[in-house]
Structures are given as C-alpha cells and as structure tokens.
Design an enzyme around this catalytic site. Structure first.
Site, PDB file in Angstrom:
ATOM      1  N   LYS A 188       0.878  -1.180   0.000  1.00 50.72           N
ATOM      2  CA  LYS A 188       0.000   0.000   0.000  1.00 50.72           C
ATOM      3  C   LYS A 188       0.909   1.222   0.000  1.00 50.72           C
ATOM      4  O   LYS A 188       1.390   1.643   1.047  1.00 50.72           O
ATOM      5  CB  LYS A 188      -0.880  -0.013   1.253  1.00 50.72           C
ATOM      6  CG  LYS A 188      -2.196   0.738   1.174  1.00 50.72           C
ATOM      7  CD  LYS A 188      -2.126   2.203   0.809  1.00 50.72           C
ATOM      8  CE  LYS A 188      -1.708   3.117   1.928  1.00 50.72           C
ATOM      9  NZ  LYS A 188      -1.641   4.549   1.475  1.00 50.72           N
ATOM     10  N   GLU A 263       9.724   1.640  10.653  1.00 55.11           N
ATOM     11  CA  GLU A 263      10.792   2.627  10.475  1.00 55.11           C
ATOM     12  C   GLU A 263      10.129   3.996  10.510  1.00 55.11           C
ATOM     13  O   GLU A 263       9.356   4.356   9.622  1.00 55.11           O
ATOM     14  CB  GLU A 263      11.558   2.421   9.182  1.00 55.11           C
ATOM     15  CG  GLU A 263      12.869   3.211   9.255  1.00 55.11           C
ATOM     16  CD  GLU A 263      13.657   3.221   7.980  1.00 55.11           C
ATOM     17  OE1 GLU A 263      13.669   2.216   7.270  1.00 55.11           O
ATOM     18  OE2 GLU A 263      14.255   4.274   7.682  1.00 55.11           O
ATOM     19  N   CYS A 297      13.986  10.761   6.369  1.00 55.44           N
ATOM     20  CA  CYS A 297      13.944  10.338   7.778  1.00 55.44           C
ATOM     21  C   CYS A 297      15.334  10.349   8.408  1.00 55.44           C
ATOM     22  O   CYS A 297      15.460  10.562   9.601  1.00 55.44           O
ATOM     23  CB  CYS A 297      13.272   8.983   7.922  1.00 55.44           C
ATOM     24  SG  CYS A 297      13.965   7.720   6.872  1.00 55.44           S
ATOM     25  N   GLU A 395      10.315  16.509  14.700  1.00 52.51           N
ATOM     26  CA  GLU A 395      10.727  16.279  13.319  1.00 52.51           C
ATOM     27  C   GLU A 395       9.985  17.252  12.411  1.00 52.51           C
ATOM     28  O   GLU A 395       8.757  17.258  12.377  1.00 52.51           O
ATOM     29  CB  GLU A 395      10.393  14.833  12.928  1.00 52.51           C
ATOM     30  CG  GLU A 395      10.920  14.445  11.579  1.00 52.51           C
ATOM     31  CD  GLU A 395      10.561  13.015  11.203  1.00 52.51           C
ATOM     32  OE1 GLU A 395       9.416  12.607  11.455  1.00 52.51           O
ATOM     33  OE2 GLU A 395      11.421  12.328  10.639  1.00 52.51           O
TER      34      GLU A 395
HETATM   35  P1  NDP Z   1       2.132   9.168   7.526  1.00 55.30           P
HETATM   36  O1  NDP Z   1       2.814   8.425   8.605  1.00 55.30           O
HETATM   37  O2  NDP Z   1       0.713   9.545   7.689  1.00 55.30           O
HETATM   38  O3  NDP Z   1       2.237   8.313   6.143  1.00 55.30           O
HETATM   39  C1  NDP Z   1       3.106   7.217   5.913  1.00 55.30           C
HETATM   40  C2  NDP Z   1       2.358   6.056   5.261  1.00 55.30           C
HETATM   41  O4  NDP Z   1       1.362   5.581   6.154  1.00 55.30           O
HETATM   42  C3  NDP Z   1       1.600   6.428   3.990  1.00 55.30           C
HETATM   43  O5  NDP Z   1       1.574   5.326   3.100  1.00 55.30           O
HETATM   44  C4  NDP Z   1       0.206   6.687   4.497  1.00 55.30           C
HETATM   45  O6  NDP Z   1      -0.738   6.563   3.465  1.00 55.30           O
HETATM   46  C5  NDP Z   1       0.089   5.589   5.532  1.00 55.30           C
HETATM   47  N1  NDP Z   1      -0.923   5.808   6.566  1.00 55.30           N
HETATM   48  C6  NDP Z   1      -1.514   6.962   6.959  1.00 55.30           C
HETATM   49  N2  NDP Z   1      -2.402   6.728   7.937  1.00 55.30           N
HETATM   50  C7  NDP Z   1      -2.383   5.395   8.179  1.00 55.30           C
HETATM   51  C8  NDP Z   1      -3.062   4.538   9.090  1.00 55.30           C
HETATM   52  N3  NDP Z   1      -3.975   4.996   9.935  1.00 55.30           N
HETATM   53  N4  NDP Z   1      -2.773   3.225   9.078  1.00 55.30           N
HETATM   54  C9  NDP Z   1      -1.864   2.730   8.235  1.00 55.30           C
HETATM   55  N5  NDP Z   1      -1.192   3.486   7.332  1.00 55.30           N
HETATM   56  C10 NDP Z   1      -1.443   4.814   7.315  1.00 55.30           C
HETATM   57  O7  NDP Z   1       2.964  10.423   7.193  1.00 55.30           O
HETATM   58  P2  NDP Z   1       2.425  11.821   6.608  1.00 55.30           P
HETATM   59  O8  NDP Z   1       2.307  11.639   5.153  1.00 55.30           O
HETATM   60  O9  NDP Z   1       1.229  12.328   7.305  1.00 55.30           O
HETATM   61  O10 NDP Z   1       3.629  12.741   7.011  1.00 55.30           O
HETATM   62  C11 NDP Z   1       3.630  13.316   8.308  1.00 55.30           C
HETATM   63  C12 NDP Z   1       4.975  13.254   8.934  1.00 55.30           C
HETATM   64  O11 NDP Z   1       5.446  11.912   8.989  1.00 55.30           O
HETATM   65  C13 NDP Z   1       6.067  13.977   8.180  1.00 55.30           C
HETATM   66  O12 NDP Z   1       6.057  15.328   8.455  1.00 55.30           O
HETATM   67  C14 NDP Z   1       7.281  13.273   8.692  1.00 55.30           C
HETATM   68  O13 NDP Z   1       7.635  13.844   9.927  1.00 55.30           O
HETATM   69  C15 NDP Z   1       6.837  11.865   8.919  1.00 55.30           C
HETATM   70  N6  NDP Z   1       7.230  10.935   7.848  1.00 55.30           N
HETATM   71  C16 NDP Z   1       8.302  10.153   8.053  1.00 55.30           C
HETATM   72  C17 NDP Z   1       8.719   9.295   7.066  1.00 55.30           C
HETATM   73  C18 NDP Z   1       9.900   8.426   7.253  1.00 55.30           C
HETATM   74  O14 NDP Z   1      10.508   8.034   6.267  1.00 55.30           O
HETATM   75  N7  NDP Z   1      10.257   8.072   8.467  1.00 55.30           N
HETATM   76  C19 NDP Z   1       8.035   9.219   5.777  1.00 55.30           C
HETATM   77  C20 NDP Z   1       6.874  10.069   5.667  1.00 55.30           C
HETATM   78  C21 NDP Z   1       6.502  10.883   6.689  1.00 55.30           C
HETATM   79  P3  NDP Z   1      -1.285   7.874   2.705  1.00 55.30           P
HETATM   80  O15 NDP Z   1      -0.117   8.740   2.416  1.00 55.30           O
HETATM   81  O16 NDP Z   1      -1.928   7.309   1.503  1.00 55.30           O
HETATM   82  O17 NDP Z   1      -2.267   8.509   3.636  1.00 55.30           O
END
Ligand code: NDP
Length: 499
Positions: A188, A263, A297, A395
């Site tokens: 996903k 992660e 990250c 972050e």
């Molecule tokens: P999220 O944690 O919301 O998104 C990461 C993934 O999780 C996406 O595929 C998202 O899908 C999915 N997701 C969202 N909600 C759920 C849920 N309830 N259950 C399971 N999967 C879910 O990150 P954001 O896009 O909101 O970004 C917010 C913050 O997260 C950033 O500012 C950053 O700080 C951090 N981040 C960290 C990352 C890393 O590599 N460690 C990567 C991305 C974000 P979808 O996008 O389709 O909603």
C-alpha cells in the site's frame, strides 16, 4: 533513449493506473479516482484508484493462497534469486519511465530519482544473493541419539506500507528481501506517490514472479492502510512513516499479534568537532538538510557544533546554501526540488514561525520562494537554538537546520542523544579516537563518520528508541521476514516412558 541530460517535459495528460492483484491489472471501474498534481508544477500527472476495503480483502485472499500453495516459498533460493535478478534488469530497462514518474509525483530532482531507481535495481541484485545465502543452523552436539536443526521459514503474508518521500527506493529496500525470504506481499504505497510501486508489480510479474505473490492495493492510509494493519489474515506489517501513525499501527496490529517492522521518524544530529575538516563537514551538513528538500527520515537537521568553531561553521554553511541549485525538478542540474504537498509545506512554515517565536536566531531562509509555481521552501537555518525548543525536538521534515553548540565531548554526546528518536547520526572529526568513542555512545541505528546519508544494501537500517523496531536490508533484512523453527530429531529406538 538516455534522458539523463535532457529537461523532460510535463505529460500532456495524467497517466491512469488501475491496481495490481494476482498477476494482473484491475481497472478502476466505478471506484473513486485520486488525481495527483506535480508538487513543483501544479499540473495533474497521475490518476490512481481509490480501492475499497473489499478490494483489500480480496487481495489478502489471493496473497494467502499464493503463500499457502508454496508456489513461491517452495522454490529454491536459486529460483527466487533468478526472478530478483531479472527484476533488477527490468528496473534498469524502465529507468527513464520510473524516474520521470517519481519526480512528477514527489517533486524531487530528476537526477536524484534516476539515482534512486538505479540504486533500487542494485538492491534487487544484492537481495538475489541473500535469497541463496539464507539458512538456518544445526546442532550436532546433542549426543549420538539426537540431532537439532534451526530452520528459517517465511513469515507468510506481509502488508507493506510505504511513504511518499522515497516511494521507489524504500519499496526496493523491502520488497526483494521479503521475496527472498519466500513471503507474499500486499503493498500500500502512499496515495500521493503510487505510480512506481504499481509499475514495479508489472516488472516483477514480467520477471517471472508467480501470480499473487506481489499485489498492490492503492488508496488512502487512513482507510486502506488502517484496514491492512488490522487485517486478521496478514502475518506481518512493515510500516515506514511518521511515529504517530506508527503508534496507531502498533495498536491496530494487536488483534492477531502480527509482527511489526517500523521505520519511523528521526531528529538526527550532525556532531561537528572543532578538529573536523570544516569544509567537508559543512558540505555534508548542507547536503544532509537539503537532500529531498529535507523530507528524509535520516536527514541531519540538528547541527551540534563545538562552540570554538561555531560562528565560522555557520558562515560556511550559509555560503554553501546560497550555491544549492533549487528549482524545476525536471532540470537535470537541479539539486533541491519541491515539497511534497501543501499540507507538508504548511507544516514546515509553521515550524519556522515557531522557531522565530521561541527566540532562535534566523540566519537565512525562513519563507517559501516567492513567484514560483508549486511548493518550494527556502533552506532555513536557525542558530542559538536551545535544545528544549520545539524546532530542536520535533521532526520538521523540511530543509530547516537548527544549530546548538557544545563545549565538551560529553556535552556533545548528551545533546546528540537528547531526543525521543534514534534513527541516524553523523560525526565529523579527524580524530579516530573521538569518532570511535562517539559512535559507540550515540544511540542511533545508523551512524556515519565524516559522511552522511550514504551506504548500500549490505548494512542493516532501522531505529533505536521511538524511531522504530526491526531492521531492513542486509542479511538482517531477509531474516526479519522469517520465523525461526527448532527441530529435534531422535535417532534410533525410543527409551519407552510407559513401563
Ligand atoms: P504518515 O505516517 O501519515 O504516512 C506514511 C504512510 O502511512 C503512507 O503510506 C500513508 O498513506 C500511511 N498511513 C496513513 N495513515 C495510516 C493509518 N492509519 N494506518 C496505516 N497506514 C497509514 O505520514 P504523513 O504523510 O502524514 O507525514 C507526516 C509526517 O510523517 C512527516 O512530516 C514526517 O515527519 C513523517 N514521515 C516520516 C517518514 C519516514 O521516512 N520516516 C516518511 C513520511 C513521513 P497515505 O499517504 O496514503 O495517507
């Protein structure tokens, strides 16, 4: 045609995708469509399907069947390896297409996308070797009448939730290892960056991966991601994203005690000692904060620098930042592109405002780029940052650097570790003793000495503390997706218990 030196043009029409289950594309049909606009150009570039939870459930049945009938897990490591090697070739053959879509959906520079796609192919090649190297253990020391074996078996059906910052690269850091272990997958991707994951499904299928082993279901995280982590017939979820959603994932997975690989976020220190080569260190710090527009990250956005050189170092950083080429990500010369979404852009600007309000000294940047279409943020540096300030603790996920100073080695380590996170850290010094002492004491899953954000699939990645659990890549990355089984084999006749 090699497109590495040309400025690619925007597509005339957005490209439409169905989703991929059981070795075939499924048309969107009457399902809702999500239209993605390029964050750098504000032009529609892709259309993907908003799958329903029924679609997800159907995909889980397919993945379960593909696992249970051993069409993949029952093959030798050599056969699995051959498919992964072919997939690596398939990635290289479609490099231009994959890199362009990655840039259009993420806003990252095209040269970077090309590097990430090529890097992805390399990871498949590494994992192909790991498929053959994976093995258990034997105990031949249990006496003449007993033999012990420890086998590693694929954990089963794996749900894979990937984020938008490195859609193809993070996928590549997981998929070939999960496949090398013999598992089946439902991926996903983030809804805003699904294209390259969908294309990967086609590449794997053409490389000979049996139907049903790699499936992609698209849609939002809150609906499809959440349903996937709750699903009772999924054995493991690998989640990469924010710590907040990671926590939600942990709770959602409790229903069937599925294994979780997480992660999550980071607030990664760059520790610069006065004896470092300051020019190299400043280059590393600028790269670490600007790479992927700070949406990385492991990006080093928390500079911890020895007080005696802090002012000179600050000047060096500002000089170098002025030379970073920021702009159209389709231009091969661009080094820093756009921010992923309006929401993320607002989040970064909110943190910049907090930094100003809390009394940090704004050294440069501090705003969006005026007059540019799309979402672009100026690389921003805050000095005199107290480690209790919000911008030093949370972050930000944007090109925002905080500068905090130290006087002693112990103080440097204390500041570096003063965070709930433990994903990565970089140390800059010419003293081997100091570097060794520092990397031993820093609490982080990845530490770089005199470099930053580099490496290959040989070494494992993952976080300490609230940055996650489990490890991806390296031989650890295959073992992560296995269960360990102990087998005792009795030899000869049994000594009877019943008289
Ligand atoms: P999220 O944690 O919301 O998104 C990461 C993934 O999780 C996406 O595929 C998202 O899908 C999915 N997701 C969202 N909600 C759920 C849920 N309830 N259950 C399971 N999967 C879910 O990150 P954001 O896009 O909101 O970004 C917010 C913050 O997260 C950033 O500012 C950053 O700080 C951090 N981040 C960290 C990352 C890393 O590599 N460690 C990567 C991305 C974000 P979808 O996008 O389709 O909603």
């Amino acid at each position: 045609m090699d497109q590495s030196n040309h400025i690619a043009s925007l597509p005339a029409e957005p490209r439409s995708f169905g989703f991929f289950v059981d070795g075939s594309w499924v048309d969107a049909g009457s399902r809702e469509i999500f239209e993605r606009k390029s964050p750098a150009h504000d032009v529609a570039v892709t259309r993907t399907t908003r799958c329903t939870t029924d679609d997800l459930n159907a995909a889980v049945i397919v993945a379960r069947k593909a696992f249970a009938d051993r069409r993949w897990s029952g093959l030798s490591g050599a056969r699995r390896s051959a498919v992964l090697l072919k997939a690596a070739n398939g990635i290289r053959e479609r490099l231009d297409e994959l890199a362009l879509l990655e840039t259009l959906e993420t806003g990252k520079p095209i040269s970077q996308s090309r590097g990430e796609v090529e890097g992805g192919a390399d990871i498949y090649e590494y994992a192909a070797g790991a498929a053959r190297a994976l093995h258990g253990d034997s105990f031949n020391n249990l006496g003449d009448r007993m033999m012990g074996l420890v086998t590693r078996e694929p954990i089963g059906v794996v749900g894979l939730i990937t984020p938008w910052n490195f859609p193809f690269f993070i996928l590549s850091e997981r998929v070939p290892f999960i496949l090398a272990a013999g598992c089946t997958i439902i991926a996903k991707p983030s809804e805003v960056t699904s294209a390259t994951t969908l294309i990967m499904a086609e590449i794997l299928s053409e490389a000979g991966l049996p139907d049903g082993v790699f499936n992609v279901v698209t849609g939002s995280g809150s609906e499809i991601g959440q349903a996937l982590t709750e699903h009772a017939d999924i054995d493991m979820v690998s989640f990469t994203g924010s710590t907040a959603v990671g926590q939600r994932t942990l709770l959602a997975s409790a229903g069937n005690f599925k294994k979780l690989g997480l992660e999550l976020g980071g607030k990664n220190p760059q520790v610069v000692f006065a004896d470092a080569n300051l020019d190299d260190a400043a280059d590393g710090v600028v790269f670490g904060m600007c790479f992927n527009a700070g949406q990385c990250c492991v990006g080093g956005t928390r500079l911890v620098v020895e007080k005696s050189v802090a002012r000179d170092f600050e000047t060096l950083i500002v000089e170098k930042l002025a030379r970073v080429r920021i702009g159209d990500p389709l231009d091969p010369d661009t080094q820093m592109g756009a921010v992923i979404t309006g929401t993320q852009n607002d989040t970064i600007l909110k943190y910049i405002a907090i930094g100003k309000k809390e009394g940090a000294r704004l050294v440069c940047g501090g705003d969006r780029f005026a007059g540019k279409t799309g979402q672009f943020i100026q690389p921003t540096v805050f000095a005199d940052v107290d480690r209790d300030m919000t911008i030093s603790r949370e972050e930000i996920f944007g090109p925002v650097l905080t500068i905090t100073t130290f006087d002693t080695f112990d103080e440097a380590i204390e500041i570096a570790n003063d965070t709930i996170y433990g994903l990565a850290a970089s140390i800059w010094t010419t003293s081997l003793d100091k570097a060794t002492d520092a990397f031993r004491r820093i609490q982080a899953g990845r530490v770089w000495v005199n470099t930053t954000i580099t490496g290959g699939p040989e070494l494992p990645i993952g976080g300490f503390k609230q940055s996650g659990t489990g490890r991806e890549t390296g031989i650890y990355g295959v073992e992560e997706y296995t269960e360990v089984k102990s087998v005792h084999i009795a030899l000869g006749r049994r000594d009877h218990w019943v008289a």
